[in-house]
Write a protein that holds these residues in place. Structure first.
Motif, PDB file in Angstrom:
ATOM      1  N   CYS A  98     -16.277  -3.496  -8.689  1.00 25.33           N
ATOM      2  CA  CYS A  98     -14.863  -3.594  -8.347  1.00 25.33           C
ATOM      3  C   CYS A  98     -14.560  -2.747  -7.121  1.00 25.33           C
ATOM      4  CB  CYS A  98     -13.991  -3.128  -9.521  1.00 25.33           C
ATOM      5  SG  CYS A  98     -12.211  -3.343  -9.233  1.00 25.33           S
ATOM      6  N   GLN A  99     -13.751  -3.296  -6.231  1.00 22.10           N
ATOM      7  CA  GLN A  99     -13.313  -2.587  -5.037  1.00 22.10           C
ATOM      8  C   GLN A  99     -11.792  -2.624  -4.971  1.00 22.10           C
ATOM      9  OE1 GLN A  99     -15.359  -1.123  -2.766  1.00 22.10           O
ATOM     10  NE2 GLN A  99     -13.911  -0.625  -1.155  1.00 22.10           N
ATOM     11  N   TYR A 100     -11.164  -1.469  -4.788  1.00 20.15           N
ATOM     12  CA  TYR A 100      -9.726  -1.385  -4.535  1.00 20.15           C
ATOM     13  C   TYR A 100      -9.530  -1.233  -3.038  1.00 20.15           C
ATOM     14  CZ  TYR A 100      -4.981   0.599  -4.446  1.00 20.15           C
ATOM     15  OH  TYR A 100      -3.663   0.845  -4.168  1.00 20.15           O
ATOM     16  N   ASP A 101      -8.452  -1.798  -2.509  1.00 23.78           N
ATOM     17  CA  ASP A 101      -8.288  -1.783  -1.051  1.00 23.78           C
ATOM     18  C   ASP A 101      -7.824  -0.443  -0.488  1.00 23.78           C
ATOM     19  OD1 ASP A 101      -5.533  -1.625  -1.483  1.00 23.78           O
ATOM     20  OD2 ASP A 101      -5.035  -3.405  -0.310  1.00 23.78           O
ATOM     21  N   GLY A 102      -7.675   0.557  -1.344  1.00 24.83           N
ATOM     22  CA  GLY A 102      -7.305   1.887  -0.860  1.00 24.83           C
ATOM     23  C   GLY A 102      -5.872   1.991  -0.386  1.00 24.83           C
ATOM     24  N   GLY A 103      -5.030   1.018  -0.741  1.00 24.61           N
ATOM     25  CA  GLY A 103      -3.637   1.034  -0.312  1.00 24.61           C
ATOM     26  C   GLY A 103      -3.414   0.404   1.054  1.00 24.61           C
ATOM     27  N   ALA A 104      -4.414  -0.327   1.566  1.00 23.39           N
ATOM     28  CA  ALA A 104      -4.306  -0.887   2.916  1.00 23.39           C
ATOM     29  C   ALA A 104      -3.162  -1.881   3.038  1.00 23.39           C
ATOM     30  CB  ALA A 104      -5.623  -1.546   3.320  1.00 23.39           C
ATOM     31  N   VAL A 105      -3.017  -2.769   2.065  1.00 20.06           N
ATOM     32  CA  VAL A 105      -1.935  -3.758   2.143  1.00 20.06           C
ATOM     33  C   VAL A 105      -0.583  -3.085   1.946  1.00 20.06           C
ATOM     34  CG1 VAL A 105      -0.910  -5.761   0.974  1.00 20.06           C
ATOM     35  CG2 VAL A 105      -3.349  -5.754   1.559  1.00 20.06           C
ATOM     36  N   PHE A 106      -0.498  -2.158   1.012  1.00 17.67           N
ATOM     37  CA  PHE A 106       0.755  -1.429   0.814  1.00 17.67           C
ATOM     38  C   PHE A 106       1.176  -0.712   2.091  1.00 17.67           C
ATOM     39  CE2 PHE A 106       3.022   2.532  -0.067  1.00 17.67           C
ATOM     40  CZ  PHE A 106       4.082   2.085  -0.854  1.00 17.67           C
ATOM     41  N   GLY A 107       0.233  -0.153   2.787  1.00 19.12           N
ATOM     42  CA  GLY A 107       0.538   0.649   3.967  1.00 19.12           C
ATOM     43  C   GLY A 107       0.814  -0.144   5.228  1.00 19.12           C
ATOM     44  N   TYR A 108       0.516  -1.434   5.225  1.00 17.30           N
ATOM     45  CA  TYR A 108       0.711  -2.215   6.437  1.00 17.30           C
ATOM     46  C   TYR A 108       2.202  -2.410   6.720  1.00 17.30           C
ATOM     47  CZ  TYR A 108       0.726  -5.976   9.831  1.00 17.30           C
ATOM     48  OH  TYR A 108       0.963  -6.708  10.955  1.00 17.30           O
ATOM     49  N   GLN A 109       2.628  -2.117   7.935  1.00 17.33           N
ATOM     50  CA  GLN A 109       4.037  -2.204   8.324  1.00 17.33           C
ATOM     51  C   GLN A 109       4.326  -3.602   8.883  1.00 17.33           C
ATOM     52  OE1 GLN A 109       6.341   0.805   8.003  1.00 17.33           O
ATOM     53  NE2 GLN A 109       4.671   0.742   6.509  1.00 17.33           N
ATOM     54  N   PHE A 110       4.489  -4.575   7.972  1.00 19.59           N
ATOM     55  CA  PHE A 110       4.705  -5.941   8.417  1.00 19.59           C
ATOM     56  C   PHE A 110       6.062  -6.106   9.086  1.00 19.59           C
ATOM     57  CE2 PHE A 110       5.983  -5.766   3.928  1.00 19.59           C
ATOM     58  CZ  PHE A 110       7.252  -6.319   3.960  1.00 19.59           C
ATOM     59  N   GLN A 111       6.178  -7.173   9.876  1.00 18.17           N
ATOM     60  CA  GLN A 111       7.386  -7.465  10.623  1.00 18.17           C
ATOM     61  C   GLN A 111       8.123  -8.656  10.009  1.00 18.17           C
ATOM     62  OE1 GLN A 111       8.196  -5.351  13.166  1.00 18.17           O
ATOM     63  NE2 GLN A 111       6.319  -4.290  12.513  1.00 18.17           N
ATOM     64  N   LEU A 112       9.404  -8.778  10.310  1.00 21.89           N
ATOM     65  CA  LEU A 112      10.188  -9.892   9.792  1.00 21.89           C
ATOM     66  C   LEU A 112       9.638 -11.223  10.292  1.00 21.89           C
ATOM     67  CD1 LEU A 112      12.641 -10.289   7.925  1.00 21.89           C
ATOM     68  CD2 LEU A 112      14.070 -10.456   9.978  1.00 21.89           C
ATOM     69  N   SER A 113       9.026 -11.228  11.458  1.00 14.77           N
ATOM     70  CA  SER A 113       8.447 -12.448  12.018  1.00 14.77           C
ATOM     71  C   SER A 113       7.264 -12.962  11.204  1.00 14.77           C
ATOM     72  CB  SER A 113       7.992 -12.206  13.457  1.00 14.77           C
ATOM     73  OG  SER A 113       6.983 -11.205  13.511  1.00 14.77           O
ATOM     74  N   GLN A 114       6.739 -12.142  10.296  1.00  6.31           N
ATOM     75  CA  GLN A 114       5.621 -12.541   9.440  1.00  6.31           C
ATOM     76  C   GLN A 114       6.090 -13.015   8.063  1.00  6.31           C
ATOM     77  OE1 GLN A 114       3.654  -8.750   9.786  1.00  6.31           O
ATOM     78  NE2 GLN A 114       2.336  -9.447  11.458  1.00  6.31           N
ATOM     79  N   VAL A 115       7.411 -13.186   7.925  1.00  4.30           N
ATOM     80  CA  VAL A 115       8.015 -13.593   6.655  1.00  4.30           C
ATOM     81  C   VAL A 115       8.676 -14.954   6.829  1.00  4.30           C
ATOM     82  CG1 VAL A 115       9.753 -12.974   4.926  1.00  4.30           C
ATOM     83  CG2 VAL A 115       8.371 -11.189   6.000  1.00  4.30           C
ATOM     84  N   SER A 116       8.588 -15.788   5.803  1.00  6.81           N
ATOM     85  CA  SER A 116       9.195 -17.113   5.854  1.00  6.81           C
ATOM     86  C   SER A 116      10.700 -17.026   6.089  1.00  6.81           C
ATOM     87  CB  SER A 116       8.931 -17.855   4.533  1.00  6.81           C
ATOM     88  OG  SER A 116       9.729 -19.009   4.428  1.00  6.81           O
ATOM     89  N   THR A 117      11.206 -17.840   6.998  1.00  5.67           N
ATOM     90  CA  THR A 117      12.652 -17.869   7.237  1.00  5.67           C
ATOM     91  C   THR A 117      13.372 -18.751   6.219  1.00  5.67           C
ATOM     92  OG1 THR A 117      12.324 -19.649   8.852  1.00  5.67           O
ATOM     93  CG2 THR A 117      12.472 -17.396   9.693  1.00  5.67           C
TER      94      THR A 117
END
Length: 281
Positions: free
Chosen positions: A237-256
């Motif tokens: 088993c591998q945990y991502d170390g919080g990488a996805v939680f820590g990513y600062q996504f932008q509104l442009s990456q979210v469905s409108t």
């Protein structure tokens, strides 16, 4: 109608993600021997793994799933593995369900076992925190109990399979990037999206700020359970170390369409970040 998050990075972004997770108390990734690239993959989770709203109006779009999708623009885990192990071709199983919570993971694990998956990705928990109200969020102990049951099913049924547990995205980040958008605020209210976090999005009142922080803390607590459960699982088993939680996504990456689920661009970023934090095939 309630809609829940069904929710290429640079080296700097990944580093920041890991640092953020460490500062929030997340455990380090388990030391897992990757072994050869797997010959099959199954995704477990919710609408994020189903690619919901990534190519159509309020529908699943599994071809754009970050995990098992076939869309070259997203470049999923499946496609990345297929590039080094063509034997995986056509053996990509999407067992996730839109709207799923952690309580649904034991059933999805049983499906992955029946498929003989050699690699399983699990992204779950957003719907356990993104609820109609703060009081209806899943309790941390209940979250861990369902997670442990699912992992036990995988471990006993697929003892050689590799399992990647992916951290839940920071849903407060969604409020941060969307709260100044009148379109996002209208959609969140109209469809009752993640009201535990997104109710009164324009409010700066202390009570609303405190509520948002408590919901974010529940996500952090869930991620800590993912890390601990993965460590207990063992080397496969591998945990991502919080990488996805820590990513600062932008509104442009979210469905409108709902201002909540990742669009195709968001799915591509999720694929890049989570794969890089995984087994390294």
């Amino acid at each position: 109608m309630s809609v829940t998050w069904r929710g290429s990075a640079t080296l700097a972004a990944l580093t920041a993600a890991v640092i953020t997770a460490a500062q929030l108390g997340a455990a380090a990734p388990a030391a897992a021997a990757p072994g050869p690239p797997p010959g099959s993959i199954a995704s477990m989770g919710d609408s994020i793994s189903r690619g919901f709203n990534a190519c159509g109006w309020f529908v699943d779009c599994t071809s754009r799933s970050f995990s098992t999708g076939s869309d070259s623009g997203v470049n999923s885990h499946y496609l990345r593995i297929r590039a080094v192990n063509p034997a995986i071709d056509g053996r990509n199983y999407n067992d996730a369900k839109s709207g799923a919570k952690v309580a649904d993971m034991p059933g999805q694990a049983a499906a992955a076992v029946s498929q003989g998956a050699a690699y399983v990705t699990i992204l779950i928990g957003a719907n356990d925190a993104c609820t109609s109200s703060e009081s209806s969020m899943t309790a941390v102990a209940a979250f861990r109990s369902s997670l442990d049951t699912a992992l036990a099913t995988l471990k006993s049924g697929l003892p050689a399979a590799k399992v990647l547990l992916i951290s839940i995205p920071d849903i407060k980040r969604l409020w941060q990037v969307g709260s100044t958008s009148s379109s996002a605020r209208t959609v969140w209210s109209l469809f009752g999206i993640c009201q535990s976090m997104l109710a009164n999005p324009a409010s700066t009142a202390a009570a609303d700020a405190a509520r948002r922080d408590r919901v974010r803390q529940r996500v952090i607590d869930f991620n800590a359970q993912l890390a601990d459960a993965c460590a207990a699982y063992g080397a496969n088993c591998q945990y991502d170390g919080g990488a996805v939680f820590g990513y600062q996504f932008q509104l442009s990456q979210v469905s409108t369409w709902d201002y909540f689920h990742p669009n195709a661009s968001g799915q591509a970023v999720l694929a890049s970040i989570s794969y890089a934090a995984g087994f390294g095939w």
